[in-house]
Motif scaffolding. Structure first.
Motif, PDB file in Angstrom:
ATOM      1  N   ASP A   1       0.857  -1.180   0.000  1.00 35.85           N
ATOM      2  CA  ASP A   1       0.000   0.000   0.000  1.00 35.85           C
ATOM      3  C   ASP A   1       0.893   1.230   0.000  1.00 35.85           C
ATOM      4  O   ASP A   1       2.098   1.147   0.304  1.00 35.85           O
ATOM      5  CB  ASP A   1      -0.950   0.014   1.194  1.00 35.85           C
ATOM      6  CG  ASP A   1      -2.173   0.894   0.934  1.00 35.85           C
ATOM      7  OD1 ASP A   1      -2.407   1.261  -0.233  1.00 35.85           O
ATOM      8  OD2 ASP A   1      -2.877   1.223   1.884  1.00 35.85           O
ATOM      9  N   PHE A   2       0.312   2.362  -0.341  1.00 37.15           N
ATOM     10  CA  PHE A   2       1.119   3.572  -0.479  1.00 37.15           C
ATOM     11  C   PHE A   2       0.206   4.791  -0.414  1.00 37.15           C
ATOM     12  O   PHE A   2      -1.016   4.687  -0.506  1.00 37.15           O
ATOM     13  CB  PHE A   2       1.870   3.571  -1.815  1.00 37.15           C
ATOM     14  CG  PHE A   2       0.968   3.772  -3.007  1.00 37.15           C
ATOM     15  CD1 PHE A   2       0.866   5.021  -3.604  1.00 37.15           C
ATOM     16  CD2 PHE A   2       0.215   2.724  -3.519  1.00 37.15           C
ATOM     17  CE1 PHE A   2       0.016   5.211  -4.693  1.00 37.15           C
ATOM     18  CE2 PHE A   2      -0.624   2.905  -4.600  1.00 37.15           C
ATOM     19  CZ  PHE A   2      -0.721   4.152  -5.186  1.00 37.15           C
ATOM     20  N   ASP A   3       0.826   5.938  -0.295  1.00 35.63           N
ATOM     21  CA  ASP A   3       0.125   7.200  -0.482  1.00 35.63           C
ATOM     22  C   ASP A   3       1.094   8.165  -1.133  1.00 35.63           C
ATOM     23  O   ASP A   3       2.301   8.147  -0.852  1.00 35.63           O
ATOM     24  CB  ASP A   3      -0.378   7.766   0.850  1.00 35.63           C
ATOM     25  CG  ASP A   3      -1.403   8.882   0.651  1.00 35.63           C
ATOM     26  OD1 ASP A   3      -1.934   9.005  -0.466  1.00 35.63           O
ATOM     27  OD2 ASP A   3      -1.666   9.629   1.615  1.00 35.63           O
ATOM     28  N   SER A   4       0.576   9.006  -2.010  1.00 31.71           N
ATOM     29  CA  SER A   4       1.391   9.980  -2.726  1.00 31.71           C
ATOM     30  C   SER A   4       0.602  11.270  -2.839  1.00 31.71           C
ATOM     31  O   SER A   4      -0.540  11.256  -3.305  1.00 31.71           O
ATOM     32  CB  SER A   4       1.750   9.445  -4.125  1.00 31.71           C
ATOM     33  OG  SER A   4       2.507  10.397  -4.843  1.00 31.71           O
ATOM     34  N   ARG A   5       1.204  12.374  -2.433  1.00 32.11           N
ATOM     35  CA  ARG A   5       0.500  13.655  -2.404  1.00 32.11           C
ATOM     36  C   ARG A   5       1.404  14.794  -2.849  1.00 32.11           C
ATOM     37  O   ARG A   5       2.630  14.717  -2.749  1.00 32.11           O
ATOM     38  CB  ARG A   5       0.011  13.967  -0.984  1.00 32.11           C
ATOM     39  CG  ARG A   5      -0.822  12.872  -0.338  1.00 32.11           C
ATOM     40  CD  ARG A   5      -2.246  12.882  -0.801  1.00 32.11           C
ATOM     41  NE  ARG A   5      -3.013  11.832  -0.122  1.00 32.11           N
ATOM     42  CZ  ARG A   5      -4.336  11.825  -0.033  1.00 32.11           C
ATOM     43  NH1 ARG A   5      -5.041  12.790  -0.583  1.00 32.11           N
ATOM     44  NH2 ARG A   5      -4.956  10.837   0.587  1.00 32.11           N
ATOM     45  N   ILE A   6       0.771  15.875  -3.280  1.00 32.16           N
ATOM     46  CA  ILE A   6       1.500  17.094  -3.618  1.00 32.16           C
ATOM     47  C   ILE A   6       1.879  17.848  -2.350  1.00 32.16           C
ATOM     48  O   ILE A   6       2.966  18.415  -2.246  1.00 32.16           O
ATOM     49  CB  ILE A   6       0.662  17.966  -4.559  1.00 32.16           C
ATOM     50  CG1 ILE A   6       0.547  17.296  -5.931  1.00 32.16           C
ATOM     51  CG2 ILE A   6       1.257  19.373  -4.706  1.00 32.16           C
ATOM     52  CD1 ILE A   6      -0.415  17.974  -6.880  1.00 32.16           C
ATOM     53  N   HIS A   7       0.987  17.852  -1.367  1.00 31.17           N
ATOM     54  CA  HIS A   7       1.227  18.545  -0.101  1.00 31.17           C
ATOM     55  C   HIS A   7       1.483  17.528   1.015  1.00 31.17           C
ATOM     56  O   HIS A   7       0.721  16.573   1.184  1.00 31.17           O
ATOM     57  CB  HIS A   7       0.036  19.436   0.255  1.00 31.17           C
ATOM     58  CG  HIS A   7      -0.007  20.696  -0.556  1.00 31.17           C
ATOM     59  ND1 HIS A   7       0.342  21.924  -0.055  1.00 31.17           N
ATOM     60  CD2 HIS A   7      -0.334  20.913  -1.857  1.00 31.17           C
ATOM     61  CE1 HIS A   7       0.218  22.843  -0.994  1.00 31.17           C
ATOM     62  NE2 HIS A   7      -0.191  22.245  -2.095  1.00 31.17           N
ATOM     63  N   TYR A   8       2.524  17.776   1.777  1.00 35.61           N
ATOM     64  CA  TYR A   8       2.942  16.855   2.824  1.00 35.61           C
ATOM     65  C   TYR A   8       1.831  16.604   3.837  1.00 35.61           C
ATOM     66  O   TYR A   8       1.606  15.477   4.265  1.00 35.61           O
ATOM     67  CB  TYR A   8       4.182  17.419   3.518  1.00 35.61           C
ATOM     68  CG  TYR A   8       4.663  16.588   4.678  1.00 35.61           C
ATOM     69  CD1 TYR A   8       5.272  15.358   4.456  1.00 35.61           C
ATOM     70  CD2 TYR A   8       4.507  17.034   5.991  1.00 35.61           C
ATOM     71  CE1 TYR A   8       5.712  14.588   5.513  1.00 35.61           C
ATOM     72  CE2 TYR A   8       4.949  16.267   7.055  1.00 35.61           C
ATOM     73  CZ  TYR A   8       5.546  15.052   6.815  1.00 35.61           C
ATOM     74  OH  TYR A   8       5.971  14.279   7.865  1.00 35.61           O
ATOM     75  N   GLY A   9       1.111  17.641   4.212  1.00 32.96           N
ATOM     76  CA  GLY A   9       0.078  17.508   5.222  1.00 32.96           C
ATOM     77  C   GLY A   9      -1.093  16.650   4.801  1.00 32.96           C
ATOM     78  O   GLY A   9      -1.908  16.261   5.648  1.00 32.96           O
ATOM     79  N   ASP A  10      -1.206  16.341   3.503  1.00 28.99           N
ATOM     80  CA  ASP A  10      -2.309  15.514   3.017  1.00 28.99           C
ATOM     81  C   ASP A  10      -2.022  14.018   3.099  1.00 28.99           C
ATOM     82  O   ASP A  10      -2.915  13.193   2.870  1.00 28.99           O
ATOM     83  CB  ASP A  10      -2.652  15.877   1.560  1.00 28.99           C
ATOM     84  CG  ASP A  10      -3.213  17.275   1.424  1.00 28.99           C
ATOM     85  OD1 ASP A  10      -3.724  17.795   2.428  1.00 28.99           O
ATOM     86  OD2 ASP A  10      -3.140  17.844   0.322  1.00 28.99           O
ATOM     87  N   LEU A  11      -0.772  13.652   3.394  1.00 31.33           N
ATOM     88  CA  LEU A  11      -0.411  12.232   3.435  1.00 31.33           C
ATOM     89  C   LEU A  11      -1.133  11.501   4.559  1.00 31.33           C
ATOM     90  O   LEU A  11      -1.312  12.032   5.659  1.00 31.33           O
ATOM     91  CB  LEU A  11       1.091  12.077   3.649  1.00 31.33           C
ATOM     92  CG  LEU A  11       2.017  12.259   2.451  1.00 31.33           C
ATOM     93  CD1 LEU A  11       3.462  12.283   2.930  1.00 31.33           C
ATOM     94  CD2 LEU A  11       1.831  11.144   1.430  1.00 31.33           C
ATOM     95  N   GLU A  12      -1.521  10.260   4.275  1.00 27.68           N
ATOM     96  CA  GLU A  12      -2.050   9.400   5.323  1.00 27.68           C
ATOM     97  C   GLU A  12      -0.933   9.033   6.294  1.00 27.68           C
ATOM     98  O   GLU A  12       0.247   8.986   5.934  1.00 27.68           O
ATOM     99  CB  GLU A  12      -2.651   8.126   4.729  1.00 27.68           C
ATOM    100  CG  GLU A  12      -3.938   8.334   3.978  1.00 27.68           C
ATOM    101  CD  GLU A  12      -4.537   7.016   3.519  1.00 27.68           C
ATOM    102  OE1 GLU A  12      -5.674   6.728   3.903  1.00 27.68           O
ATOM    103  OE2 GLU A  12      -3.849   6.287   2.784  1.00 27.68           O
ATOM    104  N   ALA A  13      -1.295   8.731   7.539  1.00 27.20           N
ATOM    105  CA  ALA A  13      -0.318   8.368   8.560  1.00 27.20           C
ATOM    106  C   ALA A  13       0.400   7.077   8.173  1.00 27.20           C
ATOM    107  O   ALA A  13      -0.204   6.166   7.590  1.00 27.20           O
ATOM    108  CB  ALA A  13      -1.010   8.197   9.905  1.00 27.20           C
ATOM    109  N   PRO A  14       1.694   6.964   8.500  1.00 26.69           N
ATOM    110  CA  PRO A  14       2.419   5.724   8.194  1.00 26.69           C
ATOM    111  C   PRO A  14       1.739   4.490   8.768  1.00 26.69           C
ATOM    112  O   PRO A  14       1.703   3.432   8.124  1.00 26.69           O
ATOM    113  CB  PRO A  14       3.788   5.961   8.842  1.00 26.69           C
ATOM    114  CG  PRO A  14       3.951   7.442   8.887  1.00 26.69           C
ATOM    115  CD  PRO A  14       2.571   7.984   9.115  1.00 26.69           C
TER     116      PRO A  14
END
Length: 445
Positions: free
Chosen positions: A194-207
């Motif tokens: 699984d993964f998450d990828s975002r333009i803004h750091y604050g939008d990332l899901e928690a590890p």
């Protein structure tokens, strides 16, 4: 405009001037800057840390109807690069459609699409997050090994200048977290991620959220069976649905239409999706993966319907491809070191009214596909054949894991039989929900 951007703009303008002095009738120059860091861990230990930064340029020149493109590191001699590009153009075959975008199509003014987040992460922070990803995944009962976890952060920017007077710049940041783990033992091991990828750091899901989901997905795949050969309704997980819609977008790319290598080349104005579905391309959405204030030729694209109420309405076009087809560019040019070609921006398939769970329940009996193997799509004929893994759908519920099956059909028929759920995920440049295909041939036991 910061100091680095002003410096890159000056480089692009010097390239244009050098090309004209070398004998080019017209030219455009792109300067690309990228920088980033990444860390990867496995089994609780740091495996790799990387840091990279680059500045590269590409010069495209036109001599009459002849064109050439050269690329180099930013430290290259601008004059010699321009001379080489012009010399190459003079011996290139004529291209009746080559040329810069018309001046009246060039973007004017700045648009802030909120695509850059200056957040800087230390290597220690990135390692901590990667370890948290892996720990959460490995903590899931049934997970026996790890493929590793990674965290990355960086940004890339483009400066574009043309001899017709356009000058523009854009910057995009990117942050990602990913983890892959293994469940089972011996010949009965299964892997997922699984993964998450975002333009803004604050939008990332928690590890911890990403890691736990990766572990649960992996364990659920244990002890797969091979389904019986037959014809089944097929439900595509959103990960797979994006690829199917990507095939549709590829089939309406103007370059494929001009070459005659698309299974939709003669279908403009005809139905290619169910009448309930619309496919939009919009490059001007804030904080979205495919957004851009101007395309690779300096043209500002606008929201347009690729497919409206199931009817094919638009090709994806840059200037040269549009001219070849007797049309006008719609601002979908992308640049690479090899030149310019058409490319979509943010593609969004309209959502259905059902939740994924309701769609599966309505399906009754079929197969839910969450991973595909191979590249078995013939873009000329639309024939489709891929290895697949997933789950049986029995009495409206996901039950037994299945693997080593092959699903086959024709993309034209598959698209026309789609039913969409309502779970749009806006992280990606192609946004598609869970999709059901009415019937596909399944090769199993």
């Amino acid at each position: 405009m910061d100091e680095d951007t002003r410096r890159l703009v000056a480089v692009a303008e010097r390239l244009i001037d050098a090309a004209k002095r070398a004998g080019a009738d017209a030219a455009d120059a792109a300067v690309v800057r990228s920088f980033g860091r990444s860390v990867s861990v496995r089994l609780g230990k740091v495996e790799d840390t990387e840091s990279a930064e680059s500045e590269d340029l590409a010069l495209r020149v036109f001599v009459g109807q002849r064109v050439s493109t050269v690329s180099a590191n930013i430290d290259a001699d601008v004059g010699r690069l321009a001379e080489r590009a012009v010399a190459m153009a003079r011996v290139s075959p004529e291209d009746a459609y080559a040329g810069l975008a018309d001046a009246d199509r060039l973007a004017e003014g700045d648009i802030d699409l909120d695509l850059y987040d200056p957040t800087s992460l230390s290597s220690e922070e990135m390692v901590e997050q990667a370890l948290a990803l892996e720990d959460a995944a490995r903590a899931v009962s049934g997970v026996t090994n790890s493929g590793g976890a990674s965290v990355s952060a960086g940004a890339s920017g483009l400066v574009l200048a043309t001899s017709s007077g356009f000058s523009g710049h854009r910057m995009r940041s990117g942050f990602s977290r990913s983890v892959s783990v293994i469940a089972g033992e011996g010949v009965k091991m299964e892997r997922d991620y699984d993964f998450d990828s975002r333009i803004h750091y604050g939008d990332l899901e928690a590890p911890e959220t990403i890691g736990r989901r990766a572990g649960e997905r992996t364990v659920r795949r244990l002890d797969p069976k091979l389904p019986k050969t037959g014809s089944y309704p097929i439900v595509f997980d959103p990960r797979i649905a994006r690829g199917l819609i990507g095939s549709l977008v590829g089939a309406i790319n103007g370059a494929a239409i001009a070459r005659g290598t698309s299974f939709l080349k003669d279908r403009m104005g005809e139905q290619v999706l169910p009448t309930s579905m619309t496919l939009i391309d919009d490059p001007l959405l804030p904080r979205r993966a495919g957004s851009r204030a101007f395309d690779g030729e300096g043209v500002r694209g606008e929201r347009m319907a690729l497919v409206e109420d199931g009817i094919l309405k638009s090709w994806v076009l840059d200037t040269a491809t549009a001219r070849e087809l007797g049309l006008s560019t719609n601002g979908r040019a992308s640049r690479s070191s090899g030149g310019v070609s058409p490319s979509s921006s943010n593609v969004i398939l309209s959502a259905g009214s059902q939740s994924p769970e309701d769609l599966i329940r309505e399906t009754g009996n079929g197969i839910y596909v969450h991973e595909l193997i191979g590249q078995g799509v013939n873009m000329v004929t639309g024939d489709y054949s891929r290895g697949a893994t997933g789950f049986l759908i029995e009495n409206g519920e996901l039950t037994t894991p299945v693997s080593e099956l092959t699903i086959a059909g024709n993309v034209r028929d598959m698209l026309l039989s789609l039913t969409a759920a309502n779970d749009l995920d806006e992280r990606f440049s192609i946004v598609a929900p869970t999709l059901r295909i009415e019937k596909m041939t399944v090769a199993g036991r």
